[in-house]
Design a protein around this motif. Structure first.
Motif, PDB file in Angstrom:
ATOM      1  N   GLU A  32      -6.993 -50.197 -49.891  1.00 16.28           N
ATOM      2  CA  GLU A  32      -7.403 -48.934 -50.510  1.00 16.28           C
ATOM      3  C   GLU A  32      -7.121 -48.873 -52.005  1.00 16.28           C
ATOM      4  OE1 GLU A  32      -5.780 -45.676 -48.361  1.00 16.28           O
ATOM      5  OE2 GLU A  32      -6.872 -46.172 -46.531  1.00 16.28           O
ATOM      6  N   ASN A  33      -6.687 -49.983 -52.605  1.00 14.79           N
ATOM      7  CA  ASN A  33      -6.382 -50.029 -54.042  1.00 14.79           C
ATOM      8  C   ASN A  33      -5.421 -48.910 -54.445  1.00 14.79           C
ATOM      9  OD1 ASN A  33      -8.021 -52.268 -54.492  1.00 14.79           O
ATOM     10  ND2 ASN A  33      -9.833 -50.988 -54.748  1.00 14.79           N
ATOM     11  N   ALA A  34      -4.269 -48.903 -53.830  1.00 11.88           N
ATOM     12  CA  ALA A  34      -3.270 -47.867 -54.086  1.00 11.88           C
ATOM     13  C   ALA A  34      -2.769 -47.934 -55.529  1.00 11.88           C
ATOM     14  CB  ALA A  34      -2.099 -48.036 -53.128  1.00 11.88           C
ATOM     15  N   SER A  35      -2.384 -46.775 -56.035  1.00 18.63           N
ATOM     16  CA  SER A  35      -1.850 -46.723 -57.397  1.00 18.63           C
ATOM     17  C   SER A  35      -0.398 -47.212 -57.406  1.00 18.63           C
ATOM     18  CB  SER A  35      -1.914 -45.296 -57.929  1.00 18.63           C
ATOM     19  OG  SER A  35      -0.996 -44.483 -57.224  1.00 18.63           O
ATOM     20  N   THR A  36       0.113 -47.445 -58.587  1.00 19.08           N
ATOM     21  CA  THR A  36       1.485 -47.918 -58.743  1.00 19.08           C
ATOM     22  C   THR A  36       2.482 -46.898 -58.194  1.00 19.08           C
ATOM     23  OG1 THR A  36       0.787 -49.064 -60.742  1.00 19.08           O
ATOM     24  CG2 THR A  36       3.135 -48.784 -60.438  1.00 19.08           C
ATOM     25  N   VAL A  37       2.198 -45.629 -58.373  1.00 13.17           N
ATOM     26  CA  VAL A  37       3.079 -44.574 -57.886  1.00 13.17           C
ATOM     27  C   VAL A  37       3.125 -44.588 -56.358  1.00 13.17           C
ATOM     28  CG1 VAL A  37       3.409 -42.069 -57.772  1.00 13.17           C
ATOM     29  CG2 VAL A  37       2.697 -43.141 -59.910  1.00 13.17           C
ATOM     30  N   GLN A  38       1.980 -44.779 -55.719  1.00 13.92           N
ATOM     31  CA  GLN A  38       1.947 -44.836 -54.258  1.00 13.92           C
ATOM     32  C   GLN A  38       2.729 -46.037 -53.737  1.00 13.92           C
ATOM     33  OE1 GLN A  38      -2.324 -44.783 -53.948  1.00 13.92           O
ATOM     34  NE2 GLN A  38      -2.296 -42.751 -53.008  1.00 13.92           N
ATOM     35  N   MET A  50      -2.398 -50.419 -48.324  1.00 12.93           N
ATOM     36  CA  MET A  50      -2.356 -50.135 -49.764  1.00 12.93           C
ATOM     37  C   MET A  50      -3.235 -51.103 -50.537  1.00 12.93           C
ATOM     38  SD  MET A  50       1.506 -48.936 -50.676  1.00 12.93           S
ATOM     39  CE  MET A  50       2.289 -50.391 -50.036  1.00 12.93           C
TER      40      MET A  50
END
Length: 51
Positions: free
Chosen positions: A21-27, A18
């Motif tokens: 890959e710069n995951a979003s807050t939702v992920q 995460m």
């Protein structure tokens, strides 16, 4: 059979993935909710086996 070492390694890999890959807050939130739900179900199963 459940192995805490394997679960810890997989959780760590998920967190690293995460971050890379710069995951979003939702992920990120969904990842931790899945982990928490799995731990909850595992504890319930352990309690049933002890009885």
């Amino acid at each position: 059979m459940f192995s805490r070492k394997i679960a810890t390694i997989l959780c760590g890999l998920g967190i690293v993935t995460m971050i890379v890959e710069n995951a979003s807050t939702v992920q990120i939130a969904s990842f931790f909710s899945i982990i928490a739900g799995s731990l909850f179900l595992l504890r319930q199963q352990e309690k049933k086996l002890k009885n």
